[in-house]
Structures are given as structure tokens and as C-alpha cells.
Design a protein around this motif. Structure first.
Motif, mmCIF file in Angstrom:
data_model
loop_
_atom_site.group_PDB
_atom_site.id
_atom_site.type_symbol
_atom_site.label_atom_id
_atom_site.label_comp_id
_atom_site.label_asym_id
_atom_site.label_seq_id
_atom_site.Cartn_x
_atom_site.Cartn_y
_atom_site.Cartn_z
ATOM 1 N N ASN A 207 -34.522 15.805 -59.528
ATOM 2 C CA ASN A 207 -33.967 14.516 -59.952
ATOM 3 C C ASN A 207 -33.300 14.593 -61.321
ATOM 4 O OD1 ASN A 207 -34.795 13.232 -57.608
ATOM 5 N ND2 ASN A 207 -36.807 12.758 -58.441
ATOM 6 N N GLY A 208 -33.650 15.577 -62.125
ATOM 7 C CA GLY A 208 -33.026 15.750 -63.432
ATOM 8 C C GLY A 208 -31.744 16.554 -63.365
ATOM 9 N N THR A 209 -31.428 17.054 -62.185
ATOM 10 C CA THR A 209 -30.220 17.852 -61.996
ATOM 11 C C THR A 209 -29.081 16.941 -61.551
ATOM 12 O OG1 THR A 209 -31.577 19.735 -61.373
ATOM 13 C CG2 THR A 209 -29.248 19.820 -60.767
ATOM 14 N N THR A 210 -27.912 17.186 -62.113
ATOM 15 C CA THR A 210 -26.743 16.378 -61.806
ATOM 16 C C THR A 210 -25.701 17.237 -61.097
ATOM 17 O OG1 THR A 210 -27.130 15.073 -63.791
ATOM 18 C CG2 THR A 210 -24.937 14.927 -62.817
ATOM 19 N N VAL A 211 -25.099 16.668 -60.073
ATOM 20 C CA VAL A 211 -24.033 17.357 -59.343
ATOM 21 C C VAL A 211 -22.755 16.546 -59.499
ATOM 22 C CG1 VAL A 211 -23.226 18.126 -57.090
ATOM 23 C CG2 VAL A 211 -25.632 18.349 -57.690
ATOM 24 N N LEU A 212 -21.699 17.222 -59.937
ATOM 25 C CA LEU A 212 -20.395 16.592 -60.070
ATOM 26 C C LEU A 212 -19.442 17.263 -59.085
ATOM 27 C CD1 LEU A 212 -20.174 16.564 -63.966
ATOM 28 C CD2 LEU A 212 -20.786 14.659 -62.493
ATOM 29 N N VAL A 213 -18.880 16.461 -58.214
ATOM 30 C CA VAL A 213 -17.903 16.954 -57.248
ATOM 31 C C VAL A 213 -16.550 16.403 -57.674
ATOM 32 C CG1 VAL A 213 -17.204 17.003 -54.834
ATOM 33 C CG2 VAL A 213 -19.636 16.973 -55.425
ATOM 34 N N ASP A 214 -15.672 17.292 -58.106
ATOM 35 C CA ASP A 214 -14.379 16.886 -58.676
ATOM 36 C C ASP A 214 -14.572 15.826 -59.765
ATOM 37 O OD1 ASP A 214 -12.827 18.652 -57.281
ATOM 38 O OD2 ASP A 214 -12.385 17.236 -55.661
ATOM 39 N N ASN A 215 -15.509 16.098 -60.663
ATOM 40 C CA ASN A 215 -15.823 15.249 -61.815
ATOM 41 C C ASN A 215 -16.366 13.878 -61.448
ATOM 42 O OD1 ASN A 215 -15.099 17.188 -63.712
ATOM 43 N ND2 ASN A 215 -12.946 16.590 -63.576
ATOM 44 N N GLU A 216 -16.875 13.730 -60.250
ATOM 45 C CA GLU A 216 -17.517 12.480 -59.848
ATOM 46 C C GLU A 216 -18.983 12.768 -59.548
ATOM 47 O OE1 GLU A 216 -15.615 10.116 -56.903
ATOM 48 O OE2 GLU A 216 -13.628 10.491 -57.725
ATOM 49 N N TYR A 217 -19.860 11.907 -60.078
ATOM 50 C CA TYR A 217 -21.299 12.073 -59.906
ATOM 51 C C TYR A 217 -21.683 11.933 -58.444
ATOM 52 C CZ TYR A 217 -26.243 10.941 -59.979
ATOM 53 O OH TYR A 217 -27.587 10.908 -59.728
ATOM 54 N N ASP A 218 -22.582 12.809 -58.015
ATOM 55 C CA ASP A 218 -23.152 12.689 -56.688
ATOM 56 C C ASP A 218 -24.659 12.836 -56.810
ATOM 57 O OD1 ASP A 218 -22.212 12.669 -53.698
ATOM 58 O OD2 ASP A 218 -23.945 14.004 -53.841
ATOM 59 N N SER A 219 -25.384 12.009 -56.114
ATOM 60 C CA SER A 219 -26.841 12.004 -56.205
ATOM 61 C C SER A 219 -27.442 13.263 -55.584
ATOM 62 C CB SER A 219 -27.378 10.773 -55.488
ATOM 63 O OG SER A 219 -28.786 10.827 -55.435
ATOM 64 N N THR A 220 -28.564 13.713 -56.146
ATOM 65 C CA THR A 220 -29.291 14.853 -55.580
ATOM 66 C C THR A 220 -30.427 14.369 -54.690
ATOM 67 O OG1 THR A 220 -30.721 14.963 -57.503
ATOM 68 C CG2 THR A 220 -28.757 16.384 -57.499
ATOM 69 N N ALA A 221 -30.372 13.107 -54.262
ATOM 70 C CA ALA A 221 -31.454 12.530 -53.457
ATOM 71 C C ALA A 221 -31.640 13.266 -52.136
ATOM 72 C CB ALA A 221 -31.184 11.055 -53.211
ATOM 73 N N SER A 222 -30.582 13.833 -51.596
ATOM 74 C CA SER A 222 -30.699 14.535 -50.316
ATOM 75 C C SER A 222 -30.913 16.040 -50.492
ATOM 76 C CB SER A 222 -29.443 14.290 -49.485
ATOM 77 O OG SER A 222 -28.318 14.834 -50.148
ATOM 78 N N ALA A 223 -31.251 16.462 -51.686
ATOM 79 C CA ALA A 223 -31.409 17.897 -51.955
ATOM 80 C C ALA A 223 -32.679 18.440 -51.305
ATOM 81 C CB ALA A 223 -31.457 18.135 -53.458
#
Length: 144
Positions: free
Chosen positions: A82-98
Motif C-alpha cells: 500500500n505504500g508503493t505507488t505506480v505511475l502509468v504515463d505519469n498518472e497514479y494507479d492504485s496498487t489495490a489489485s497487487a
């Protein structure tokens, strides 16, 4: 010299004694808080130095419009999903489905484990993963 001068002197010294005691207590508490903050900062810097991640796979499936992302924790620090952030083309995406090594119901990302994400998105060019300690890895996306 009468009793008035001696009494006033005693009251002044008593006031100075109380003020010195209050100042000592306040100063000691402040120094303890500063020391604790320095210790926390040192621990945070050590965790940052021991953190390393690598994006091993960033593949976009054009048929399903899904980005499949695999990231390995190569450091010696346990990370938070939950502390990890994913940016796809500079847009935030949740890691909830990780998922971490196939387990979805965990927030712990241990050293050596792989976190996988499946993101529904339009065709991306780059992906960036940022840990809770600010360590980041960027990768180009392969389109299939």
C-alpha cells in the motif's frame, strides 16, 4: 535590615529556583524529542539505502487493454504494497489489485518477492514504481 528584606530575598530565590526547575524540565524534554527525531531520520535513511526494486516486466496486451507489471524487491528492506505507488504515463494507479508472489491479501513485500499488477488502461509508454522510501524504477512498456 529587618524581616522584610530577608523575606523578599527568600521569595526571589524561591522564584528563581522554580524557574530554573521548569526551564531544566522543558529543555531536557526538547533535547529528548530532537534525539528521537534524529534516530528516526537515521533509521529512515538506512531503510532507503537498503531498498532496491527492479521492474522485470512491463507488457501491455493490446487485445485485452491490460498492462501486466512485475516488480522484484531486490533490497533487504520489507516494503509495503500500500505504500508503493505506480505511475502509468505519469498518472497514479492504485496498487489495490497487487499480488505478492501470488498472494493478494498481504501488505508485506519481502526481499526477493515479486509484486505483480494488472492494470486496465489505454496503451501506455512508460511505467514508474515508487516505494514508500522514495526509491523508484522506471521502465518502458512493451506492447504485444
Amino acid at each position: 535590615m529587618g524581616f522584610g528584606v530577608s523575606g523578599a530575598t527568600a521569595i526571589v530565590f524561591l522564584g528563581l529556583f522554580i524557574a530554573a526547575g521548569t526551564m531544566f524540565t522543558t529543555t531536557a524534554t526538547t533535547f529528548e524529542q530532537v534525539d528521537e527525531a534524529r534516530d528516526d531520520r537515521q533509521e529512515q535513511l538506512l531503510d532507503r539505502r537498503n531498498t532496491a526494486i527492479a521492474v522485470t516486466s512491463a507488457v501491455y496486451n493490446n487485445t485485452t487493454s491490460t498492462l501486466n507489471l512485475s516488480v522484484v524487491n531486490e533490497g533487504s528492506t520489507t516494503l509495503s504494497v500500500n505504500g508503493t505507488t505506480v505511475l502509468v504515463d505519469n498518472e497514479y494507479d492504485s496498487t489495490a489489485s497487487a499480488r505478492v508472489d501470488g498472494t493478494a491479501a498481504t501488505d508485506l513485500w519481502e526481499p526477493g518477492e515479486t509484486m505483480t499488477l494488472n492494470v486496465s488502461t489505454s496503451e501506455p509508454a512508460r511505467v514508474k514504481v515508487v516505494t514508500e522510501y522514495g526509491v523508484a524504477e522506471t521502465s518502458q512498456v512493451t506492447v504485444t
